[in-house]
Design an enzyme around this catalytic site. Structure first.
Site, PDB file in Angstrom:
ATOM      1  N   ASP A  82      -7.856  -7.640   1.029  1.00 42.38           N
ATOM      2  CA  ASP A  82      -6.971  -7.659   2.144  1.00 42.38           C
ATOM      3  C   ASP A  82      -7.676  -6.825   3.402  1.00 42.38           C
ATOM      4  O   ASP A  82      -8.631  -6.170   2.915  1.00 42.38           O
ATOM      5  CB  ASP A  82      -5.445  -6.918   1.800  1.00 42.38           C
ATOM      6  N   ASP A 133       0.898  -1.036   0.021  1.00 36.63           N
ATOM      7  CA  ASP A 133      -0.206   0.013  -0.084  1.00 36.63           C
ATOM      8  C   ASP A 133       0.876   1.189   0.086  1.00 36.63           C
ATOM      9  O   ASP A 133       2.083   1.269   0.964  1.00 36.63           O
ATOM     10  CB  ASP A 133      -0.955   0.027   1.225  1.00 36.63           C
TER      11      ASP A 133
END
Length: 376
Positions: free
Chosen positions: A271, A92
């Site tokens: 996720d 990320d």
């Protein structure tokens, strides 16, 4: 990175496929355990591979940038070598962490200035230096720096936020394509489709992201305060706008129900910290329902944690034993619960894949949801 779509469900938008990276294959739909700072909390890499069979894990650019820092990661040869993980990694960009730091960050067209949650030191992310950071971390799949718009934002704020994200995407993509990986294997990036809960903005964001022509696409800015029905509506609107031959990643979601409903709407990758975070706090997700392991009802229940589970801990430990560990404050309790929950999540998406391939995914989903969402 390559993606091959192998099967589609006939009654929904669910798909099965394979993502190929230089660190191995990822069979979709997939759930990706979150390893924020270079570890999946409380779980050995041995167990992630052998028991849970995680084909990919996550790292977080914001956290890794601050600690251990870029010098250490570069000297180690990247995150794979630093944390001794030889399967794929996704990072990320830090956009969500910047969103959560709203009291101590400042957004400008140039980038984002923020204060470290560790020591208060000031730092800046721009699309360009964010590419450089993720090159040093060395993830197989990198996320573009974006602003995660709050789910309850009005249209004017969401409009301004999307303009910022679009500008950052163009700059990130340009810098990424001007640079090379550092460690001898390929890297790719996914644009993130924002737009809050506004259909016109989501459409604009999806069209802009597709115009970048990336190897995959993420849908962000959901499960951040908006009603669940709105999240599903946005997925239904965005999914058909994204290329069918590229993987679709729904960021930061969520419950088992969210995942199955996301799969039904054409999402391939998921996720969330929920399996490990909730596990450390005594919540277990099972094929028979959700359990609070601190409840007295488990005190003398010597049955397996999940009779229908497939993990080592399911077969080895009893409900009474795990409850005892939680009541005693033993760290082993969180380790067992985290491993169980991750195993359940990975088993859930594997079963979804099997039912997509067998042609009865929708029937299976509708039959299993009431059971796995019930409270025991």
């Amino acid at each position: 990175m390559e993606f091959k779509l192998s099967c589609k469900d006939t009654q929904s938008s669910a798909r099965a496929g394979v993502i190929r990276t230089d660190h191995g294959e990822i069979h979709t739909p997939i759930f990706m355990p979150v390893g924020t700072v270079g570890s999946v909390k409380g779980v050995y890499h041995r167990d992630l591979k052998q028991d849970i069979n995680a084909e990919i894990i996550l790292g977080n650019t914001y956290h890794l940038y601050l600690r251990p820092g870029l010098d250490t990661l570069k000297a180690a040869g990247g995150l794979h070598k630093f944390e001794s993980w030889d399967r794929p990694i996704l990072t990320d960009s830090g956009g969500f962490q910047i969103f959560s730091l709203s009291p101590i960050r400042k957004l400008t067209p140039e980038g984002c200035t923020f204060s470290s949650h560790i020591d208060g030191s000031r730092h800046r992310f721009t699309p360009e230096n964010n590419v450089e950071v993720q090159r040093i971390i060395g993830a197989d799949i990198c996320m573009v720096l974006d602003e995660c718009c709050p789910g309850d934002a009005d249209h004017a704020y969401a409009r301004k936020s999307l303009d910022l994200t679009k500008n950052w995407l163009e700059r990130f993509a340009r810098k990424f394509r001007e640079t090379e990986p550092l460690y001898g294997y390929g890297q790719t990036f996914f644009p993130i489709v924002q737009g809050c809960v506004f259909p016109d903005l989501r459409k604009e964001a999806a069209e802009h992201a597709v115009g970048i022509d990336a190897d995959g696409y993420a849908v962000g800015g959901l499960a951040v305060g908006e009603p669940t029905e709105k999240m599903y509506e946005m997925l239904e609107r965005v999914g058909p706008m994204l290329p069918a031959d590229k993987p679709r990643y729904r960021m930061g979601v969520g419950t088992p129900e969210n995942i199955l409903e996301g799969i039904a709407r054409g999402i391939d990758m998921f996720d969330c910290v929920m399996p490990t975070r909730n596990g450390r706090n005594g919540m277990l997700f099972t094929w028979n329902g959700i359990m609070n392991m601190r409840n007295a009802k488990w005190e003398n229940d010597f049955s397996p944690l999940d009779p229908d589970g497939c993990s080592f801990v399911d077969k080895t430990y009893t409900k009474a034993y795990l409850r005892h560990l939680f009541i005693a404050g033993e760290m082993f309790a969180g380790m067992i619960a985290s491993e169980h929950n991750l195993s359940f999540y990975l088993d859930l998406v594997r079963c979804a894949r099997e039912h997509i391939e067998s042609g009865d995914f929708t029937f299976w989903k509708n039959s299993v949801l009431p059971k796995i969402t019930s409270r025991l």
